[in-house]
Structure formats: C-alpha cells, structure tokens
Design an enzyme around this catalytic site. Structure first.
Site, PDB file in Angstrom:
ATOM      1  N   GLY A 340       0.831  -1.188   0.000  1.00 49.37           N
ATOM      2  CA  GLY A 340       0.000   0.000   0.000  1.00 49.37           C
ATOM      3  C   GLY A 340       0.863   1.233   0.000  1.00 49.37           C
ATOM      4  O   GLY A 340       2.055   1.194  -0.346  1.00 49.37           O
ATOM      5  N   GLY A 341       0.256   2.353   0.420  1.00 52.50           N
ATOM      6  CA  GLY A 341       0.961   3.613   0.367  1.00 52.50           C
ATOM      7  C   GLY A 341       2.134   3.706   1.319  1.00 52.50           C
ATOM      8  O   GLY A 341       2.987   4.585   1.180  1.00 52.50           O
ATOM      9  N   PHE A 342       2.221   2.790   2.314  1.00 52.28           N
ATOM     10  CA  PHE A 342       3.274   2.893   3.318  1.00 52.28           C
ATOM     11  C   PHE A 342       4.285   1.767   3.256  1.00 52.28           C
ATOM     12  O   PHE A 342       5.165   1.687   4.084  1.00 52.28           O
ATOM     13  CB  PHE A 342       2.656   2.955   4.711  1.00 52.28           C
ATOM     14  N   GLY A 343       4.168   0.889   2.297  1.00 52.38           N
ATOM     15  CA  GLY A 343       5.172  -0.154   2.191  1.00 52.38           C
ATOM     16  C   GLY A 343       4.586  -1.498   1.809  1.00 52.38           C
ATOM     17  O   GLY A 343       3.400  -1.628   1.515  1.00 52.38           O
ATOM     18  N   VAL A 345       4.140  -5.788   2.634  1.00 50.91           N
ATOM     19  CA  VAL A 345       3.985  -6.725   3.748  1.00 50.91           C
ATOM     20  C   VAL A 345       4.352  -8.123   3.265  1.00 50.91           C
ATOM     21  O   VAL A 345       3.870  -8.572   2.219  1.00 50.91           O
ATOM     22  CB  VAL A 345       2.546  -6.714   4.292  1.00 50.91           C
ATOM     23  N   LYS A 360       6.065  -5.843   7.863  1.00 49.18           N
ATOM     24  CA  LYS A 360       5.776  -4.694   7.009  1.00 49.18           C
ATOM     25  C   LYS A 360       7.012  -3.808   6.919  1.00 49.18           C
ATOM     26  O   LYS A 360       7.562  -3.388   7.932  1.00 49.18           O
ATOM     27  CB  LYS A 360       4.606  -3.889   7.572  1.00 49.18           C
ATOM     28  N   ASP A 456      -7.606   5.395  10.320  1.00 45.80           N
ATOM     29  CA  ASP A 456      -7.615   4.806   8.975  1.00 45.80           C
ATOM     30  C   ASP A 456      -8.434   3.517   8.959  1.00 45.80           C
ATOM     31  O   ASP A 456      -7.966   2.463   8.518  1.00 45.80           O
ATOM     32  CB  ASP A 456      -6.189   4.543   8.499  1.00 45.80           C
TER      33      ASP A 456
END
Length: 646
Positions: A340-343, A345, A360, A456
C-alpha cells in the site's frame, strides 16, 4: 541443592543437580539459578522430573502445599511481560501452547476446556482484556484456562502495620509465594511477600475450590513462564513442595544469587590484547585474522541496523534484521502478501519458534521524529484485544522501519468482500466482523490507558484470522493522547471516502472522526459497495421505506432482516455529516448488542436529518450521490494519504 526428597515432598535451594524436566528456554545456571525465559526466547517450562500420585478420589487426603521464590527482571522500567505460573498438569507436553498472554500453557483453541485438567496460579504482569485480567500486576487462580477463578492485585499483608501493601511483581527483586490447598475444607490460600518479610498472617487470595474435580491421579508439578512483545527474564531461586502436608520453608540464606544475571548489570567487556612479534608465524596469523575480520564485516554489513542509545528503553520489542531477513526468505517476492501507500507486507516464519508472522517494510526518514515514532510503537505493542492485530515489535535498518505483526491467514476483508464468488461472505460472518471491530474501537477509545485514534478504518485494514474473525490492524496513522485531554490539531490523514467532513476542514482527528470512518465501513460491509456509492443509496432506500434494498445483492436475502436494518441505519448515524449527531463507540456496542434502540426517524424526514450540517460544503463530501456530483470519480482512491510527517 535438594535438602530432602521422597515420594511426597522435595525442597531445592537452587537447582544444581535437581531432577527437572526442562523445555523451551528453561535452563539451570552453574550457581543453581533456574531461568525460564529471556529476552529472545518467549516461553519456558520446568517441571519436577517425575509425576506425583494424587489420591483425588479421597478429598480428605487430597491436599498439597508449596512455596517458592521467584524474580522477574526486565530491561525496561515501563514495559514487561507476561508472567510465571505455578502449574499442576497431567502432561509436560506444551508444544501446542502459545507464549504471551497464554503463559505457555494454552492456545486459542483449548483454553477453558475441562479436558485440560490443569490447575495454575498465575503471576501476571500484563493486563489481557481477552481473559478479563483486573490489571497488569496481579495474582490469579486458574482452572483449565486463563480466565481466573479469583484474582487480586499483587500485595502482601504486613503483620506489623496490619494492612495490605502493594508489591510489584516485575521489580527485579526476589519474592516468595505460598500456595496451600486443604482438600477436606476445599480451601485454597495464596500468600505473597518480599523475601525479607516473614510469611504474612493473612493470604492474598482465599477461595473455595474443589480440585478433586479438576486433577487426575498422576500429575506433574512445576512452572511455566512466557513473554511477548514486552519481554522479561523469569527466574526461580528455590522451591519446596509437599503433596500431603505442610511444605518445608525455603531458607532464603541458601538461595543462589540473582545479581550477576540481571540485564541491568552488564558485564564489563574485555578487549583482547594483540601481542605483535617480529616472527614470521605471527605475521601470518595476523594476516589470517585480518582476512577473517574483513569477511565477517562484509557479512555483517548485509544485516547492518541503526541502533541509538535512547532505544534501550524500547529494546525488548526490537527484532534483529537478520532474523526477519531469514524469516521472510530474504524478502522474496513470492512471500509478498500485500502492499500500500506505506510499504510492502511479507509473510514469514520465525526460525526459533516456527511461528508465522507478517513483516511490514515502511520507508521512513530516520531523522524525522524517529524517537517519538518508536515510542509510539512501544505503546501500540501493549494493546491487547481479541479484535486488534497484535504488533510484536520492530526493526530499524538504514532508511526503513520494519514492523512485525501476527500473521492473518485469510488476508484483508476487502479482498474477500469484493471477490466475485457467490454467496461471498455470509451475513453472520459479516455481522460478527462488524461487532468485533466495534469492540476493538471501543477498547481503543475508552478502555485502554490512553485514547488511541486509529485514523484509517477501512476494510483493507481489517484482517481475518483462520476462523474469519475480524481484527483491526495497520496502526501506522494512529495517534495517542491522555484521557480527559484534547487531541492536537494536525494536517488531515486517512483514506479519502472514510475521512469525516470536519477532519478535512479543521485537521482535528477525534474519536468522532473514527466513528465516522466506522460508519462508512459498516455500510460498505452491508451494501458491498465502495464508500462513494453507498450512503445516498441507503438514505434513498430508507426514505422509500425499503431500506433492505440497499443490502448486498450477493447475500440473496440470506440474512436476519432486523440485523441488516440495524446495521444500515447505524452506519448512517455513525457517518452523519454533523459530528454531534454521531454516537460514541460505547453506544454503538449497545446498539449492536441490543441493549439500546436507535432513534426513530420518520422516512419522510430521513434526507433532511442526514443532510443537516453546520455548513453546506459538508454535504458534498458526505452524500455526493444525493446531489448528483462526480465526487465518486474524484475521490475513489483506497490508499491512505499522509500529509503530515511521521
């Protein structure tokens, strides 16, 4: 050493040459100190080497007594886990048991089963909400499971002051405990005291209990200890046991020393001296050493991490990069389970325990508030709820941060919710996922020691375990603040479509903005539609007196109509454009559990009620489809956005 030992009783002042069955990390040091766990191994067991015969058919003779001295030593002043249990068990096979809150005794499938035939007294230093723990420093009496029959905050009765004085279990200091069971009276007493204090006149716990219905004739006696994300070193210094009478008193003066094993007392390092000679042999040896050192340094470079002094406070939660690298097979693409937008997994298996984890990888500028970020991770690691994905720890390496979670085999809810299979997830599964996430949010907002804003909430951040239980995860945007205080205004973060109107205008996240996102989430699960397609549809169906028409057609009517109607209406109340009209998560739980009824809104007044805001601009964001806008095309992204730095 053992002072006395026969078929009925034994006493150990230290465990050198003791007849013990050990597993997990459990080991006996050269001075006789028995250690059950350390900061790398999560559980250990130590049992007397032979089973004892309990005559459970005769309550008159079914009595026992034990006293032992233990110590819990943590690297961190603030964090520790999880505890020690004195155990009587028909078996010493605990390979299926889990560490952490399960204390190395049970797992999620067998805790509470009468066929376990296990009695335990737990010395617990972490509050586990799932098991109804009263606090994070208590003594509990357990029968076949981890919901204690009776428990009390750790304390001892002062014979001189004639009052109970609190006692910190994980103080690092030795503490003595007495456990005495009288079969004739069916009475169990548990008494606690520092080793410098004689046995108190009054026990900490005293309860009626018929153990003849729990234990069988042949039983093992011993100890289990486990740790989790906050870790701890657990020690037993001495132990006395008698299965048919009063156990001999442990003599404190004869116990092994604990001081040299405390992590708080690091041993002085010894730098080897290199003696340089002019001989040819010495030169060759030196060259070999240099070559070996270069090889080792190159190999270590592969696993090089960033480590700063302030991290020692949170160190027990830190995984080594080498372990995570091996667990994920070098972060290979075939182990990738999400991004996703943050990395990204990755799935992995810890080499030491074969436990499945999710790792992650988050890109992050280590110069921007990293200390605060890791401190927040440390706090998140102490969250304990059955409907929250458990954060196990972290690792820092160069410009990235690695977060380690429990592995959820069924992935995220959105992947199942939007699959093309029929009948897809049934309604019972969906409803219990909704209720579970609601319960987790209620815990975050009101039941934990601080208020936690998730910020979120969406199906992509709800993960499903093997039994399709929903667990709220991904706390990358979460914010903490003290109860009774006001959260600070920041730049808005979250996922477009789930962000409350006032959040986009004021930037202030509150529990009410979490409730808004949960309302959108409820409608999405019930309707099977993305955020920008649902609210206007549900409002319109309610206005027409046919609110069930908004339900996911893939369910094909296979649902309880009253539950579906409740979820659809409650979803609208939670996602109301006016924050004052939204319920709290406490009220949401009351509605879902049938303990309260939703306000009655006449169908001809529905549109007016659900578009009543403090400003017309809010309506466009909350109910775009009512106004015929193209917001669903403009704001259709499911990726979280992060405007403020973390």
């Amino acid at each position: 050493m053992a002072l006395s030992q026969d078929d009925n009783q034994f006493i150990y002042h230290g465990f050198h040459k003791a007849s013990m069955h050990l597993d997990g990390f459990a080991k006996i040091h050269s001075n006789g100190l028995l250690q059950l766990t350390n900061i790398t191994e999560r559980q250990g067991h130590a049992f007397y080497g032979f089973p004892l015969k309990f005559n459970t058919s005769s309550s008159q003779s079914f009595s026992f007594s034990t006293n032992f001295v233990f110590a819990m030593v943590s690297d961190s002043v603030k964090l520790t886990g999880h505890g020690i249990a004195f155990v009587i068990s028909p078996s010493v096979d605990f390979r299926q048991a889990l560490p952490g809150p399960y204390l190395g005794l049970f797992n999620c499938n067998n805790t509470g089963l009468s066929k376990n035939h296990i009695f335990a007294v737990e010395l617990d230093t972490v509050q586990s909400i799932d098991f109804g723990d009263i606090d994070g420093n208590h003594v509990g009496i357990d029968v076949n499971g981890l919901i204690s029959v009776e428990s009390a905050p750790a304390a001892y009765f002062s014979n001189t002051e004639e009052k109970y004085i609190s006692l910190k279990l994980a103080s690092g200091n030795p503490i003595q405990i007495w456990i005495e069971y009288n079969g004739a009276e069916k009475l169990l007493n548990v008494t606690l005291a520092p080793i410098s204090i004689p046995k108190p006149n009054k026990p900490l716990l005293s309860t009626q209990l018929d153990l003849s219905q729990v234990l069988v004739d042949s039983m093992f006696v011993g100890f289990s200890a486990s740790t989790g994300l906050p870790v701890c070193n657990h020690y037993i210094l001495g132990w006395s046991f008698n299965k048919s009478g009063h156990a001999e008193d442990v003599k404190v003066s004869m116990l092994p020393s604990l001081s040299s094993f405390s992590p708080a007392t690091p041993k002085a390092s010894k730098e080897p001296r290199l003696i340089v000679t002019v001989s040819v042999v010495a030169v060759v040896v030196l060259l070999i050493m240099i070559g070996g050192a270069v090889y080792i340094l190159r190999r270590k470079k592969k696993y090089e991490e960033i480590y700063e002094g302030w991290e020692r406070e949170y160190g027990p939660q830190r995984f080594s990069y080498k372990i995570l690298y091996k667990a994920t097979k070098g972060f290979k693409e075939k182990e990738l389970i999400g991004k996703g937008g943050f990395g990204k997994v990755y799935r992995g298996i810890l080499p030491s325990s074969n436990e499945r984890i999710a790792v992650k990888r988050v890109s992050h500028d280590s110069k921007q508030g990293m200390k605060e970020f890791v401190a927040e991770i440390a706090s998140m690691g102490r969250l304990r709820h059955r409907n929250l994905v458990q954060l196990r720890g972290y690792c820092r390496r160069k410009g990235e941060l690695l977060l380690v979670y429990d592995y959820m085999p069924n992935g995220s809810l959105d992947k199942i919710l939007y699959s093309n299979t029929r009948p897809n997830m049934n309604w019972i599964q969906r409803f219990w996922i909704l209720r579970g996430v609601a319960s987790g949010l209620f815990y975050l907002h009101e039941e934990w020691e601080q208020v936690v804003l998730h910020r979120d909430i969406k199906p992509g951040n709800v993960l499903l375990d093997a039994d399709l239980n929903g667990k709220l995860g991904d706390f990358g945007l979460a914010k903490l603040y003290d109860h009774g205080s006001n959260p600070q205004t920041t730049k808005p973060v979250g996922t477009i479509g789930y962000m409350a109107p006032e959040l986009l205008t004021t930037g202030k996240a509150t529990t009410s903005t979490d409730v808004y996102a949960f309302g959108i989430f409820m409608l999405e699960v019930a309707c099977g539609k993305r955020p920008m397609e649902q609210q206007g549809c549900v409002v319109d169906c309610w206005r027409r007196g046919a609110i069930l028409d908004a339900s996911d057609p893939r369910l094909e009517g296979t649902y309880a109509e009253d539950q579906m109607e409740l979820v659809l209406k409650l979803g609208l109340f939670c996602s109301h454009p006016n924050p004052a009209a939204r319920p709290s998560m406490r009220q949401v739980m009351q509605y879902l559990d049938g303990d309260a009824k939703l306000p009655d809104i006449p169908s001809d007044n529905v549109i007016d009620f659900f578009t009543a805001t403090n400003g017309s601009s809010d309506i466009l964001i909350s109910f775009p489809s009512l106004l015929g806008t193209n917001c669903s095309q403009i704001m259709s992204t499911s990726d979280s956005i992060l405007i403020e730095g973390r």
